[in-house]
Design an enzyme around this catalytic site. Structure first.
Site, PDB file in Angstrom:
ATOM      1  N   HIS A   1       0.866  -1.178   0.000  1.00 26.89           N
ATOM      2  CA  HIS A   1       0.000   0.000   0.000  1.00 26.89           C
ATOM      3  C   HIS A   1       0.908   1.234   0.000  1.00 26.89           C
ATOM      4  CE1 HIS A   1      -2.844   2.930   1.744  1.00 26.89           C
ATOM      5  NE2 HIS A   1      -3.829   2.087   1.488  1.00 26.89           N
TER       6      HIS A   1
ATOM      7  N   ASP B   1       2.791  -4.369   8.113  1.00 29.53           N
ATOM      8  CA  ASP B   1       1.575  -3.587   7.958  1.00 29.53           C
ATOM      9  C   ASP B   1       0.427  -4.572   8.162  1.00 29.53           C
ATOM     10  OD1 ASP B   1      -0.753  -2.514   6.983  1.00 29.53           O
ATOM     11  OD2 ASP B   1       0.088  -1.822   5.090  1.00 29.53           O
TER      12      ASP B   1
ATOM     13  N   GLN C   1      -4.667  -5.353   7.114  1.00 27.80           N
ATOM     14  CA  GLN C   1      -5.554  -6.400   6.595  1.00 27.80           C
ATOM     15  C   GLN C   1      -5.237  -7.766   7.202  1.00 27.80           C
ATOM     16  OE1 GLN C   1      -8.115  -5.708   4.876  1.00 27.80           O
ATOM     17  NE2 GLN C   1      -7.556  -3.565   4.549  1.00 27.80           N
TER      18      GLN C   1
ATOM     19  N   LYS D   1     -10.512  -0.692  10.581  1.00 34.04           N
ATOM     20  CA  LYS D   1     -10.539  -1.861   9.703  1.00 34.04           C
ATOM     21  C   LYS D   1     -10.721  -3.154  10.504  1.00 34.04           C
ATOM     22  CE  LYS D   1      -7.594   0.225   6.130  1.00 34.04           C
ATOM     23  NZ  LYS D   1      -8.509   0.522   5.017  1.00 34.04           N
TER      24      LYS D   1
ATOM     25  N   CYS E   1      -4.754   2.237  -3.662  1.00 33.55           N
ATOM     26  CA  CYS E   1      -3.550   2.857  -3.103  1.00 33.55           C
ATOM     27  C   CYS E   1      -2.340   1.941  -3.273  1.00 33.55           C
ATOM     28  CB  CYS E   1      -3.734   3.229  -1.634  1.00 33.55           C
ATOM     29  SG  CYS E   1      -5.031   4.426  -1.366  1.00 33.55           S
TER      30      CYS E   1
END
Lengths: 420, 150
Positions: free
Chosen positions: A136, A213, A216, A239, A377
């Site tokens: 991302h 990261d 997700q 999220k 993104c």
């Protein structure tokens, strides 16, 4: 709370799901002309269970005050709840100590915090930061900025046609100057679940730190940062069924100790004088100014909720949904699944022959189906895939098979509008 | 719900499938790149300008049906028009797709461009329709800078 008894692992049955969906007020709403909402844009943001909405209301209605400074009762309560939220986050991701949890605005700020706090002091001219082709923008640009500041070099690990990282190439790129590997736990655009445990092993053997990261990742599987073997784990509250504007950075205690502050202000200092200022201990050292107190409390409520449902059950349920989506969409002649590797989590990304993703998105929206159409993104990734954009359907714990079938029917409508 | 066919009219679908005036004009200085950072769409508009009149307009690029058809129909509409007429056309077109102008009151000069009236019901798609026009404006001023819809 209707979900309390559902602790046993295994697939979530339909009866369970109906009551779980009832925990999310927005799922009952009807769109403009009364059509039901089919929400498959969960990788953008997830909907919030009532438990989260109630936690926000409780804070604002009964204990609204600032933290870490008031002598009065409300402030004492707010401080206790804010710090309890930190402990909940620590427990949820297996952190060794709540003091390893820094509250931020979201994944983006968490990564920028590391780029400054770790990068400015520990990445020297000539050093390298390694990212991957599937990142991302928020896990690319902070490192580009860091490398420009420090005269360091940004290196990129490629992916194969199945959307998987080339591990051999990654191992080759780990050199004597590689200070940090920054990569997605799970790709937001493709859903690829990276072999982060193996990558962390390789990095550790090379003396390289690892940032994941987790935006997700943490929402789709049980996360234990010790087992993952990373040094930094970043994620966003919104999220993972929590409020917007709150995020988390987990880092090993010794790293937080050694890192420079990110922003200056109240709460992050021990003493201030014009002769020199001294820093507070982590995590306060990284939480300048009044934090998003309600957000932290709301996030903790979301994580408590997820613990009651069970992350392993959610993982199995979502895996089933994604498998169904791959089966159904994969059998449609005009649909091309993007990077359909085997380790897909939470996301199905696809293109439709002869129909631009935006037009697909508009037709689906017309039928009450919310998906994302765009570059997610991740422009370098789109370039690698050779597409300007994709359609992304992303699932959450409350989605059901019928909604995947509704997506397929919506695509049939798109075919009708755009006859080949 | 408004009918999807209001947005995706046959004329629009036809121009999206078979864009007219697609390609570059070699050697012209009147060319500009338009970019929609939201979706990654990119369009390049080329003009053959002679004494303030557009002798020929072409475009390159890929995008959604709305942006392709808008670019295609735009190049047809502005051919042989003066820059002043083109500017007035853009103003009417802009008003039409943003809802500032009722379709029934659309001036005759819009011609086929009236097919884009349905865009007004899809606010997120307005930029798709207007990007080629913003880019044309930049090309006419020979601004070699990048145009964005943001």
């Amino acid at each position: 709370m209707s979900v309390r008894d559902r602790r046993e692992p295994g697939a979530v049955d339909s009866g369970d799901l109906a009551s779980l969906r009832a925990d999310f007020p927005i799922l009952a709403r009807r769109l403009g002309d009364g059509r039901p909402l089919v929400y498959l844009d969960n990788a953008a943001t997830t909907q919030k269970p009532r438990a989260v909405l109630e936690a926000l209301e409780r804070y604002y209605a009964t204990e609204c005050s600032n933290v870490h400074r008031g002598l009065h009762e409300l402030s004492a309560r707010a401080t206790a709840d804010y710090e309890a939220a930190r402990a909940t986050v620590a427990r949820f991701i297996g952190a060794a100590d709540p003091r390893e949890i820094v509250f931020t605005h979201g994944t983006t700020e968490s990564i920028n915090l590391v780029a400054h706090g770790f990068g400015n002091g520990m990445v020297d001219p000539g050093d390298e930061v390694l990212v991957t082709e599937m990142e991302h923008h928020s896990n690319i640009v902070p490192w580009q900025l860091l490398c420009a500041r420090r005269g360091a070099k940004l290196a990129v690990v490629p992916i194969d046609d199945g959307g998987e990282l080339d591990l051999d190439e990654l191992a080759r790129r780990l050199g004597p100057r590689t200070r940090l590997v920054a990569l997605a736990h799970v790709s937001n655009a493709l859903g690829t679940r990276n072999p982060v445990e193996r990558i962390a092993e390789l990095a550790r053997a090379n003396g390289t730190r690892v940032l994941l990261d987790g935006a997700q990742g943490v929402v789709h599987e049980p996360v234990d940062v010790q087992a993952l073997g990373c040094d930094f784990y970043a994620f966003s509250g919104h999220k993972i069924y929590g409020p917007t504007g709150i995020g988390v950075l987990w880092a090993r205690a010794e790293l937080l100790e050694a890192m420079q502050p990110f922003q200056g202000g109240g709460d992050m200092i021990r003493t201030v004088s014009f002769a020199g200022t001294t820093w507070n201990d982590p995590p306060a050292k990284f939480e300048a100014g009044t934090p998003h107190i309600a957000g932290a409390i709301g996030l903790a409520a979301a994580l408590d909720y997820l613990e009651r449902v069970g992350m392993e059950r959610i993982r199995l349920h979502e895996q089933e949904l994604v498998r169904h989506a791959v089966d159904v969409l994969g059998s449609m002649p005009r649909v091309r699944l993007c990077a359909a590797g085997p380790r897909r989590t939470g996301v199905v990304s696809f293109c439709v022959d002869g129909i631009h993703p935006h037009d697909v998105g508009t037709v689906l929206d017309h039928h009450g189906i919310a998906v994302r159409a765009g570059h997610h993104c991740a422009q370098p990734l789109m370039e690698r895939l050779g597409v300007p954009a994709t359609v992304r359907a992303s699932v959450a714990c409350y989605n059901v098979r019928d909604e995947i079938d509704a997506l397929a029917r919506g695509l049939e409508r798109a075919f009708e509008v755009f006859t080949a | 719900v408004n009918d999807l066919r209001e947005l995706y009219q046959e004329l629009i679908l036809d121009h999206a499938r078979h864009p007219r005036n697609h390609g570059a004009i070699a050697g012209t200085e009147h060319c500009a790149v338009g970019h929609n950072p939201l979706c990654g769409d990119r369009v390049v508009v080329y003009l053959d300008l002679r004494q303030g009149t557009i002798a020929r307009a072409t475009f390159e690029g890929s995008g959604c049906a709305i942006s392709l058809a808008s670019a295609s129909l735009m190049t047809e509409a502005v051919t042989a028009a003066s820059l002043e007429e083109t500017e007035r056309l853009f103003e009417s077109f802009h008003a039409l797709v943003t809802g500032g102008l009722e379709p029934e009151l659309a001036p005759a000069r819009l011609g086929k461009l009236a097919a884009f009236a349905g865009v007004r019901d899809y606010p997120v798609r307005i930029k798709c329709a207007t990007l080629p026009w913003h880019t044309l404006r930049a090309a006419s001023r020979a601004e070699s800078t990048r145009v964005t819809t943001e």
